[in-house]
Design a protein around this motif. Structure first.
Motif, PDB file in Angstrom:
ATOM      1  N   GLY A  88       0.705  -1.109   0.091  1.00  0.00           N
ATOM      2  CA  GLY A  88      -0.170  -0.037  -0.084  1.00  0.00           C
ATOM      3  C   GLY A  88       0.852   1.349  -0.142  1.00  0.00           C
ATOM      4  N   ILE A  89       1.946   1.181   0.521  1.00  0.00           N
ATOM      5  CA  ILE A  89       2.947   2.365   0.576  1.00  0.00           C
ATOM      6  C   ILE A  89       4.347   1.800   0.053  1.00  0.00           C
ATOM      7  CG2 ILE A  89       4.052   4.087   2.010  1.00  0.00           C
ATOM      8  CD1 ILE A  89       0.970   3.918   2.295  1.00  0.00           C
ATOM      9  N   ILE A 106      -0.902   3.492  -6.159  1.00  0.00           N
ATOM     10  CA  ILE A 106      -2.764   3.255  -6.782  1.00  0.00           C
ATOM     11  C   ILE A 106      -3.400   3.161  -5.320  1.00  0.00           C
ATOM     12  CG2 ILE A 106      -4.099   1.481  -7.921  1.00  0.00           C
ATOM     13  CD1 ILE A 106      -1.863   1.433 -10.217  1.00  0.00           C
ATOM     14  N   THR A 107      -3.102   2.508  -4.416  1.00  0.00           N
ATOM     15  CA  THR A 107      -4.035   2.261  -3.392  1.00  0.00           C
ATOM     16  C   THR A 107      -4.029   3.522  -2.823  1.00  0.00           C
ATOM     17  OG1 THR A 107      -2.917   0.075  -2.898  1.00  0.00           O
ATOM     18  CG2 THR A 107      -4.153   0.694  -1.391  1.00  0.00           C
ATOM     19  N   MET A 108      -3.352   4.217  -2.435  1.00  0.00           N
ATOM     20  CA  MET A 108      -3.212   5.699  -1.545  1.00  0.00           C
ATOM     21  C   MET A 108      -4.321   6.600  -2.533  1.00  0.00           C
ATOM     22  SD  MET A 108       0.818   6.148  -0.647  1.00  0.00           S
ATOM     23  CE  MET A 108       0.422   7.756   0.027  1.00  0.00           C
ATOM     24  N   GLN A 109      -4.120   6.309  -3.934  1.00  0.00           N
ATOM     25  CA  GLN A 109      -4.938   7.288  -4.729  1.00  0.00           C
ATOM     26  C   GLN A 109      -6.707   6.679  -4.554  1.00  0.00           C
ATOM     27  OE1 GLN A 109      -3.804   8.478  -8.816  1.00  0.00           O
ATOM     28  NE2 GLN A 109      -1.861   7.177  -8.076  1.00  0.00           N
ATOM     29  N   VAL A 110      -6.953   5.331  -4.504  1.00  0.00           N
ATOM     30  CA  VAL A 110      -8.044   4.866  -4.289  1.00  0.00           C
ATOM     31  C   VAL A 110      -8.711   5.436  -2.833  1.00  0.00           C
ATOM     32  CG1 VAL A 110      -9.243   2.813  -3.674  1.00  0.00           C
ATOM     33  CG2 VAL A 110      -8.018   2.844  -5.577  1.00  0.00           C
ATOM     34  N   SER A 142     -10.190  14.433   1.393  1.00  0.00           N
ATOM     35  CA  SER A 142     -10.049  15.653   0.563  1.00  0.00           C
ATOM     36  C   SER A 142      -8.817  15.881  -0.064  1.00  0.00           C
ATOM     37  CB  SER A 142     -10.136  16.774   1.321  1.00  0.00           C
ATOM     38  OG  SER A 142      -9.284  17.186   2.401  1.00  0.00           O
ATOM     39  N   ARG A 143      -8.430  16.879  -0.980  1.00  0.00           N
ATOM     40  CA  ARG A 143      -7.190  17.125  -1.436  1.00  0.00           C
ATOM     41  C   ARG A 143      -6.444  18.075  -0.669  1.00  0.00           C
ATOM     42  NH1 ARG A 143      -5.418  14.313  -6.187  1.00  0.00           N
ATOM     43  NH2 ARG A 143      -7.479  13.521  -7.057  1.00  0.00           N
ATOM     44  N   LYS A 157      -2.585  13.050   5.320  1.00  0.00           N
ATOM     45  CA  LYS A 157      -1.773  12.160   5.249  1.00  0.00           C
ATOM     46  C   LYS A 157      -1.670  10.959   6.010  1.00  0.00           C
ATOM     47  CE  LYS A 157       1.278  11.190   1.800  1.00  0.00           C
ATOM     48  NZ  LYS A 157       0.867  11.315   0.043  1.00  0.00           N
ATOM     49  N   LEU A 158      -1.983  11.147   7.117  1.00  0.00           N
ATOM     50  CA  LEU A 158      -1.832   9.820   8.084  1.00  0.00           C
ATOM     51  C   LEU A 158      -3.026   9.025   7.756  1.00  0.00           C
ATOM     52  CD1 LEU A 158      -1.055   8.365  10.556  1.00  0.00           C
ATOM     53  CD2 LEU A 158      -2.052   9.920  11.936  1.00  0.00           C
ATOM     54  N   TYR A 159      -4.207   9.589   7.760  1.00  0.00           N
ATOM     55  CA  TYR A 159      -5.431   8.987   7.244  1.00  0.00           C
ATOM     56  C   TYR A 159      -5.177   8.076   5.671  1.00  0.00           C
ATOM     57  CZ  TYR A 159      -8.247  10.992  10.973  1.00  0.00           C
ATOM     58  OH  TYR A 159      -8.834  11.261  12.135  1.00  0.00           O
ATOM     59  N   GLU A 160      -4.549   8.914   5.152  1.00  0.00           N
ATOM     60  CA  GLU A 160      -4.483   8.043   3.644  1.00  0.00           C
ATOM     61  C   GLU A 160      -3.508   6.887   3.671  1.00  0.00           C
ATOM     62  OE1 GLU A 160      -1.738   9.403   0.089  1.00  0.00           O
ATOM     63  OE2 GLU A 160      -3.376  10.686   0.254  1.00  0.00           O
ATOM     64  N   VAL A 161      -2.523   6.950   4.627  1.00  0.00           N
ATOM     65  CA  VAL A 161      -1.520   5.995   4.684  1.00  0.00           C
ATOM     66  C   VAL A 161      -2.413   4.797   5.569  1.00  0.00           C
ATOM     67  CG1 VAL A 161       0.331   4.910   6.148  1.00  0.00           C
ATOM     68  CG2 VAL A 161       0.461   7.089   4.780  1.00  0.00           C
ATOM     69  N   LEU A 162      -3.267   4.956   6.548  1.00  0.00           N
ATOM     70  CA  LEU A 162      -3.734   3.957   7.257  1.00  0.00           C
ATOM     71  C   LEU A 162      -4.893   3.530   6.584  1.00  0.00           C
ATOM     72  CD1 LEU A 162      -4.063   6.014  10.771  1.00  0.00           C
ATOM     73  CD2 LEU A 162      -2.462   4.081  10.130  1.00  0.00           C
ATOM     74  N   LEU A 163      -5.722   4.217   5.800  1.00  0.00           N
ATOM     75  CA  LEU A 163      -6.683   3.715   4.911  1.00  0.00           C
ATOM     76  C   LEU A 163      -6.207   2.765   3.698  1.00  0.00           C
ATOM     77  CD1 LEU A 163      -9.051   6.626   4.281  1.00  0.00           C
ATOM     78  CD2 LEU A 163      -9.685   4.485   4.991  1.00  0.00           C
ATOM     79  N   SER A 164      -4.872   2.963   3.402  1.00  0.00           N
ATOM     80  CA  SER A 164      -4.229   2.293   2.275  1.00  0.00           C
ATOM     81  C   SER A 164      -4.092   0.650   2.746  1.00  0.00           C
ATOM     82  CB  SER A 164      -2.932   3.015   1.559  1.00  0.00           C
ATOM     83  OG  SER A 164      -3.166   4.239   1.081  1.00  0.00           O
ATOM     84  N   TYR A 165      -3.537   0.940   4.187  1.00  0.00           N
ATOM     85  CA  TYR A 165      -3.101  -0.552   4.819  1.00  0.00           C
ATOM     86  C   TYR A 165      -4.411  -1.170   4.888  1.00  0.00           C
ATOM     87  CZ  TYR A 165       1.801   0.597   5.865  1.00  0.00           C
ATOM     88  OH  TYR A 165       2.996   0.943   5.630  1.00  0.00           O
ATOM     89  N   ARG A 166      -5.398  -0.420   5.286  1.00  0.00           N
ATOM     90  CA  ARG A 166      -6.638  -1.332   5.579  1.00  0.00           C
ATOM     91  C   ARG A 166      -7.183  -1.696   4.237  1.00  0.00           C
ATOM     92  NH1 ARG A 166     -11.573   1.007   9.446  1.00  0.00           N
ATOM     93  NH2 ARG A 166      -9.883   0.660  10.935  1.00  0.00           N
TER      94      ARG A 166
END
Length: 231
Positions: free
Chosen positions: A76-77, A101-105, A112-113, A120-129
């Protein structure tokens, strides 16, 4: 002097430990506030959703080659990609970015942008999930159905109709490469608005596909020579 050095080392260790504890607390708190992934499941059930098997092989290969060439290797990262992109971007504005690609999803569905450390922290954690809940092909499928590609087109099936007046199965390798160049900058790389830049981006993507062994030299040469026929 020795006592001063000892005190400095102790303060440094305390700072590192304190920072680690604060980071852990922040991650735990953020994890509790993450949204459910039900939105991804619901999106996959929408009428116009296209399964990955219906996308041209060349299109999927072009997207992975330019957006996230280590997509099937990372969790994911892509830490290797982050370092490489940071170095490459110093000299090449056409190089790929560090977002997977996972981070973009995760960003496209839930965030939000706004550029903040919290987002960024939420993006990383969501990517792992997302990586733990879905297969790589399912993640790529979501990306290719959701991403904005300019001219009011969302997803590559929509973009194929908007830009070329074609269905997905009718796309050529050259057209696949051109569409794959849109996610990074849908306005700047838009063949309708900026055909010259779109051509440059297309050529770069075709070259990356050749380097990665996704296409042959003959396919590469043929795609470069293909005239651009927009709708």
């Amino acid at each position: 002097m020795k006592s001063l050095w000892s005190a400095f080392v102790k303060l440094l260790v305390l700072a590192i430990v304190g920072g680690a504890l604060l980071a852990t607390v922040a991650v735990l708190m953020a994890n509790r506030q993450l949204p459910s992934l039900d939105a991804l499941t619901a999106f996959r059930s929408t009428p116009d959703y296209v399964p990955l098997r219906d996308f041209p092989r060349d299109l999927a290969a072009a997207v992975v080659a330019i957006e996230d060439e280590r997509f099937y290797l990372h969790d994911g990262i892509d830490y290797v990609g982050v370092i490489r992109a940071g170095v490459a971007n110093l000299s090449d504005e056409l190089s790929q970015g560090a977002s997977t690609i996972t981070m973009q999803v995760a960003r496209n569905f839930f965030l939000s942008r706004q550029k903040t450390y919290t987002r960024k922290l939420y993006e990383v954690l969501l990517s792992y999930r997302i990586e733990h809940a879905m297969s790589k092909d399912e993640i790529l499928e979501l990306y290719m159905n959701k991403i904005y590609l300019g001219q009011g087109a969302y997803g590559f099936a929509d973009a194929a109709r908007v830009y070329f007046g074609k269905s997905l199965e009718q796309l050529t390798l050259a057209e696949c490469a051109m569409l794959a160049g849109l996610p990074k900058a849908p306005s700047a790389n838009n063949p309708v608005v900026n055909p010259r830049r779109a051509r440059q981006r297309q050529a770069y993507i075709l070259h990356r596909m050749l380097e990665l062994g996704k296409i042959s030299r003959g396919e590469y040469d043929g795609a470069l020579l293909e005239p651009m026929r927009l709708r």
